[in-house]
Design a protein around this motif. Structure first.
Motif, PDB file in Angstrom:
ATOM      1  N   VAL A  96      20.057  -8.169 -12.660  1.00 30.04           N
ATOM      2  CA  VAL A  96      19.252  -8.489 -11.456  1.00 30.04           C
ATOM      3  C   VAL A  96      18.082  -7.867 -11.790  1.00 30.04           C
ATOM      4  O   VAL A  96      16.377  -7.972 -11.861  1.00 30.04           O
ATOM      5  CB  VAL A  96      19.745  -7.962 -10.457  1.00 30.04           C
ATOM      6  CG1 VAL A  96      19.157  -8.390  -8.946  1.00 30.04           C
ATOM      7  CG2 VAL A  96      20.955  -9.184  -9.665  1.00 30.04           C
ATOM      8  N   ALA A  97      17.904  -6.425 -12.409  1.00 31.51           N
ATOM      9  CA  ALA A  97      16.359  -5.701 -12.239  1.00 31.51           C
ATOM     10  C   ALA A  97      15.740  -5.863 -13.222  1.00 31.51           C
ATOM     11  O   ALA A  97      14.720  -6.047 -13.342  1.00 31.51           O
ATOM     12  CB  ALA A  97      17.081  -3.841 -12.538  1.00 31.51           C
TER      13      ALA A  97
ATOM     14  N   ILE B 278      18.957  -1.884  -5.277  1.00 31.89           N
ATOM     15  CA  ILE B 278      19.023  -3.432  -5.166  1.00 31.89           C
ATOM     16  C   ILE B 278      19.768  -3.571  -3.682  1.00 31.89           C
ATOM     17  O   ILE B 278      20.762  -3.415  -4.010  1.00 31.89           O
ATOM     18  CB  ILE B 278      20.042  -4.161  -6.204  1.00 31.89           C
ATOM     19  CG1 ILE B 278      19.867  -3.529  -8.049  1.00 31.89           C
ATOM     20  CG2 ILE B 278      20.203  -5.655  -5.967  1.00 31.89           C
ATOM     21  CD1 ILE B 278      19.923  -3.613  -9.275  1.00 31.89           C
TER      22      ILE B 278
ATOM     23  N   CYS C 130      13.331   0.365  -2.538  1.00 34.19           N
ATOM     24  CA  CYS C 130      13.781  -1.116  -3.092  1.00 34.19           C
ATOM     25  C   CYS C 130      13.865  -1.765  -4.136  1.00 34.19           C
ATOM     26  O   CYS C 130      12.393  -1.447  -4.859  1.00 34.19           O
ATOM     27  CB  CYS C 130      13.677  -1.888  -2.083  1.00 34.19           C
ATOM     28  SG  CYS C 130      14.931  -4.118  -2.358  1.00 34.19           S
ATOM     29  N   LEU C 131      14.305  -2.460  -5.052  1.00 30.99           N
ATOM     30  CA  LEU C 131      13.816  -3.180  -6.307  1.00 30.99           C
ATOM     31  C   LEU C 131      12.707  -3.535  -6.285  1.00 30.99           C
ATOM     32  O   LEU C 131      11.892  -3.549  -7.524  1.00 30.99           O
ATOM     33  CB  LEU C 131      14.923  -3.540  -6.521  1.00 30.99           C
ATOM     34  CG  LEU C 131      14.589  -4.783  -8.065  1.00 30.99           C
ATOM     35  CD1 LEU C 131      14.341  -3.659  -9.452  1.00 30.99           C
ATOM     36  CD2 LEU C 131      15.585  -6.103  -8.121  1.00 30.99           C
TER      37      LEU C 131
ATOM     38  N   GLU D 208      13.653  -9.207 -12.974  1.00 30.09           N
ATOM     39  CA  GLU D 208      12.663  -8.766 -11.677  1.00 30.09           C
ATOM     40  C   GLU D 208      11.942  -8.181 -12.059  1.00 30.09           C
ATOM     41  O   GLU D 208      10.596  -8.558 -12.617  1.00 30.09           O
ATOM     42  CB  GLU D 208      13.049  -7.626 -10.238  1.00 30.09           C
ATOM     43  CG  GLU D 208      12.246  -7.362  -9.731  1.00 30.09           C
ATOM     44  CD  GLU D 208      10.856  -8.142  -8.804  1.00 30.09           C
ATOM     45  OE1 GLU D 208       9.848  -8.144  -8.046  1.00 30.09           O
ATOM     46  OE2 GLU D 208      11.562  -9.432  -9.129  1.00 30.09           O
TER      47      GLU D 208
ATOM     48  N   PHE E   4      18.571   3.290 -11.064  1.00 23.24           N
ATOM     49  CA  PHE E   4      19.297   2.988 -10.158  1.00 23.24           C
ATOM     50  C   PHE E   4      20.665   2.666  -9.554  1.00 23.24           C
ATOM     51  O   PHE E   4      21.743   3.639 -10.803  1.00 23.24           O
ATOM     52  CB  PHE E   4      19.654   1.621 -10.631  1.00 23.24           C
ATOM     53  CG  PHE E   4      17.968   0.802 -11.257  1.00 23.24           C
ATOM     54  CD1 PHE E   4      18.068  -1.089 -10.056  1.00 23.24           C
ATOM     55  CD2 PHE E   4      17.188   0.366 -12.577  1.00 23.24           C
ATOM     56  CE1 PHE E   4      16.557  -0.994 -10.174  1.00 23.24           C
ATOM     57  CE2 PHE E   4      15.482   0.526 -12.591  1.00 23.24           C
ATOM     58  CZ  PHE E   4      15.858  -0.893 -11.510  1.00 23.24           C
TER      59      PHE E   4
ATOM     60  N   ALA F 156      23.690  -6.119 -12.039  1.00 26.02           N
ATOM     61  CA  ALA F 156      23.150  -4.983 -11.235  1.00 26.02           C
ATOM     62  C   ALA F 156      21.808  -4.697 -12.100  1.00 26.02           C
ATOM     63  O   ALA F 156      20.359  -5.675 -12.321  1.00 26.02           O
ATOM     64  CB  ALA F 156      23.797  -3.728 -11.235  1.00 26.02           C
TER      65      ALA F 156
END
Length: 150
Positions: free
Chosen positions: A137-138, A120, A86-87, A141, A79, A134
């Protein structure tokens, strides 16, 4: 299960918050030394609250030691704000490693060249997100994708 990996993290509060995320998901948290703090730092412990007994913490003394610990065929996603993918374009799989760099400098180029770089999206004027944000979020997902696939 996936793995959260922090390369030379610098801020104990971020690492403590990420440890809570790892405990919440039941995923291992890998820390690659050198660390910017001691593992006994009260700020680290405070941010992780009383969830530390639930954290599968794996320490690696060097990048090489982490590299050698990877199972054959392991997929590592690096990352970075400089990533190419993109993620939301990544299809995560069980066993993947989500790798994040230190707060002040990110992953070094020699590490970024080894793995697919993931960013992201940030449509606003900021350069980067807080590391703990971060990772959250990752991680969620990836969790969402894996839960949908089950």
């Amino acid at each position: 299960m996936l793995h959260l990996v922090l390369f030379q993290p610098e801020i104990p509060q971020n690492t403590g918050n990420i440890a809570r995320t790892a405990a919440a998901l039941g995923w291992p948290l890998h820390l690659i030394r050198p660390l910017g703090f001691r593992l006994s730092d009260p700020r680290l412990k405070r941010a992780g609250l009383d969830y530390w007994p639930h954290v599968d913490l794996r320490l690696h003394d060097t990048w090489e030691a982490f590299w050698q610990s990877l199972p054959p065929g392991a997929r590592v996603w690096a990352f970075s704000a400089r990533g190419d993918t993109c993620l939301y374009g990544v299809s995560f799989q069980p066993g993947d490693y989500l790798l994040f760099g230190p707060e002040t400098r990110g992953l070094p180029p020699e590490v970024l060249t080894l793995f697919p770089g993931v960013y992201i999206p940030m449509p606003g004027p900021v350069r980067s997100l807080n590391l703990a944000v971060a990772v959250g979020v990752a991680a969620y997902e990836a969790y969402r994708q894996l839960r949908v696939a089950l």
